[in-house]
Design a protein around this motif. Structure first.
Motif, mmCIF file in Angstrom:
data_model
loop_
_atom_site.group_PDB
_atom_site.id
_atom_site.type_symbol
_atom_site.label_atom_id
_atom_site.label_comp_id
_atom_site.label_asym_id
_atom_site.label_seq_id
_atom_site.Cartn_x
_atom_site.Cartn_y
_atom_site.Cartn_z
ATOM 1 N N PHE A 157 0.818 -1.207 0.000
ATOM 2 C CA PHE A 157 0.000 0.000 0.000
ATOM 3 C C PHE A 157 0.859 1.267 0.000
ATOM 4 C CE2 PHE A 157 -2.631 -3.348 1.749
ATOM 5 C CZ PHE A 157 -3.834 -3.162 1.079
ATOM 6 N N PHE A 158 0.408 2.235 -0.784
ATOM 7 C CA PHE A 158 1.047 3.556 -0.884
ATOM 8 C C PHE A 158 0.010 4.579 -0.428
ATOM 9 C CE2 PHE A 158 2.066 7.480 -3.120
ATOM 10 C CZ PHE A 158 3.451 7.569 -3.018
ATOM 11 N N PHE A 159 0.295 5.280 0.642
ATOM 12 C CA PHE A 159 -0.630 6.241 1.224
ATOM 13 C C PHE A 159 -0.219 7.661 0.835
ATOM 14 C CE2 PHE A 159 -0.500 2.485 3.862
ATOM 15 C CZ PHE A 159 -1.801 2.291 4.317
ATOM 16 N N CYS A 160 -1.172 8.444 0.357
ATOM 17 C CA CYS A 160 -0.915 9.851 0.048
ATOM 18 C C CYS A 160 -2.246 10.599 0.117
ATOM 19 C CB CYS A 160 -0.264 10.019 -1.328
ATOM 20 S SG CYS A 160 -1.281 9.453 -2.707
ATOM 21 N N HIS A 161 -2.201 11.910 -0.005
ATOM 22 C CA HIS A 161 -3.428 12.683 0.155
ATOM 23 C C HIS A 161 -4.363 12.563 -1.043
ATOM 24 C CE1 HIS A 161 -6.303 15.686 1.177
ATOM 25 N NE2 HIS A 161 -6.011 16.409 0.124
ATOM 26 N N ALA A 162 -3.869 12.906 -2.233
ATOM 27 C CA ALA A 162 -4.756 13.044 -3.394
ATOM 28 C C ALA A 162 -4.675 11.894 -4.373
ATOM 29 C CB ALA A 162 -4.451 14.352 -4.130
ATOM 30 N N GLY A 163 -3.483 11.347 -4.576
ATOM 31 C CA GLY A 163 -3.300 10.306 -5.571
ATOM 32 C C GLY A 163 -1.957 10.441 -6.247
ATOM 33 N N VAL A 164 -1.768 9.712 -7.341
ATOM 34 C CA VAL A 164 -0.498 9.707 -8.053
ATOM 35 C C VAL A 164 -0.753 9.861 -9.549
ATOM 36 C CG1 VAL A 164 0.563 8.236 -6.297
ATOM 37 C CG2 VAL A 164 -0.450 7.184 -8.328
ATOM 38 N N ARG A 165 0.298 10.260 -10.244
ATOM 39 C CA ARG A 165 0.182 10.413 -11.699
ATOM 40 C C ARG A 165 0.518 9.087 -12.374
ATOM 41 N NH1 ARG A 165 -0.887 14.322 -14.954
ATOM 42 N NH2 ARG A 165 -0.838 15.804 -13.213
ATOM 43 N N PRO A 166 -0.418 8.549 -13.160
ATOM 44 C CA PRO A 166 -0.156 7.284 -13.852
ATOM 45 C C PRO A 166 1.086 7.376 -14.736
ATOM 46 C CG PRO A 166 -2.479 7.865 -14.002
ATOM 47 C CD PRO A 166 -1.778 9.057 -13.420
ATOM 48 N N GLY A 167 1.840 6.294 -14.780
ATOM 49 C CA GLY A 167 3.018 6.238 -15.629
ATOM 50 C C GLY A 167 4.265 6.806 -15.006
ATOM 51 N N VAL A 168 4.152 7.353 -13.804
ATOM 52 C CA VAL A 168 5.306 7.902 -13.090
ATOM 53 C C VAL A 168 5.593 7.008 -11.890
ATOM 54 C CG1 VAL A 168 6.222 9.887 -11.827
ATOM 55 C CG2 VAL A 168 4.748 10.251 -13.826
ATOM 56 N N ALA A 169 6.850 6.643 -11.709
ATOM 57 C CA ALA A 169 7.212 5.791 -10.579
ATOM 58 C C ALA A 169 6.794 6.444 -9.266
ATOM 59 C CB ALA A 169 8.717 5.538 -10.581
ATOM 60 N N LEU A 170 6.405 5.634 -8.312
ATOM 61 C CA LEU A 170 5.918 6.189 -7.049
ATOM 62 C C LEU A 170 6.970 7.035 -6.346
ATOM 63 C CD1 LEU A 170 3.866 3.165 -5.670
ATOM 64 C CD2 LEU A 170 3.014 5.244 -6.789
ATOM 65 N N ASP A 171 8.224 6.659 -6.458
ATOM 66 C CA ASP A 171 9.266 7.443 -5.795
ATOM 67 C C ASP A 171 9.674 8.673 -6.595
ATOM 68 O OD1 ASP A 171 10.677 6.258 -7.847
ATOM 69 O OD2 ASP A 171 12.125 5.222 -6.573
#
Length: 242
Positions: A157-171
């Motif tokens: 699980f990756f916790f964040c406020h709004a979300g992430v941009r698809p296609g970009v590594a989580l780090d």
């Protein structure tokens, strides 16, 4: 209490309580705290509460929310930064930004610290209002907001406020995307690398998909604050509507 959700595991021997956007509802947070205290009777040694950000603004008692978390929360805590924490900190450095902040619920935050808001509503005395806020803001509250993290990872699980941009590594995600993104993230049904747990965009009820979990149930306007409990491969849900 419903159970279920996507397939994923947090770290072994860990129970995570994850709380959606509180937005100044200290009353609702008190009810969730009571649930956590009762639930700890069966908890493993490592127990942690993750706050998904947007602790402040809109609701009537942001000061009470920060006080509850900063002084004596019953587990260890990870506080994630939401766009409202970003705005809060920006106003402390640039009082002129109070004009925008008041449109996003900042007046309620000022009032919760006993700062008069009449002149601010009329469009003036921004510097005086921010100076008063700084004077009344307990150091522990400022430390909590300033120290908020952009993200947190446990197991799958990756916790964040709004979300992430698809296609970009989580780090490699930007803080702007982690705290403000909506459509590019919400509309994506593919794999993010981990299951993303987020708030920011209010939903009628928690959303549990294969690639993301949404926990912002609009507490400040619905009276419903949601807490998801992650342990091993299971997810339980508690809300103040239960």
């Amino acid at each position: 209490m419903p159970t279920g959700g996507p397939e994923g595991r947090v770290e072994d021997g860990t129970r995570i309580y994850c709380i959606g956007d509180v937005h100044g509802r200290a009353d609702l947070l008190g009810r969730v705290r009571g649930f956590v205290v009762d639930d700890l009777a069966t908890a493993p040694e490592r127990r942690l509460t993750v706050f998904l950000g947007d602790l402040v603004d809109r609701g009537p008692d942001s000061a009470g929310v920060l006080e509850a978390i900063a002084t004596g929360w019953p587990t260890g805590t990870v506080v994630l930064r939401g766009n409202h924490e970003t705005e809060f900190l920006a106003v402390l450095d640039q009082p002129r930004r109070l004009a925008a902040w008041q449109r996003h619920g900042g007046l309620e935050t000022l009032a919760s610290y006993g700062v008069p808001v009449v002149d601010v509503v009329r469009g003036g005395r921004f510097s005086e209002a921010v100076a008063a806020l700084k004077d009344k803001l307990p150091p522990a509250h400022l430390e909590l907001v300033a120290g908020a993290r952009a993200s947190f990872v446990s197991g799958d699980f990756f916790f964040c406020h709004a979300g992430v941009r698809p296609g970009v590594a989580l780090d490699a995600q930007t803080e702007e995307d982690l705290t403000t993104i909506r459509s590019p993230f919400l509309d994506f049904d593919g794999d993010f690398g981990k299951i993303v747990v987020h708030g920011h965009t209010p939903v009628r009820a928690p959303v549990l998909k294969a690639n993301r979990i949404a926990l912002d149930t609009g507490a400040y306007m619905t009276d419903v604050l949601t807490c998801a409990v992650f342990e091993a491969g299971a997810i339980r849900l508690f809300s103040t509507a239960d």
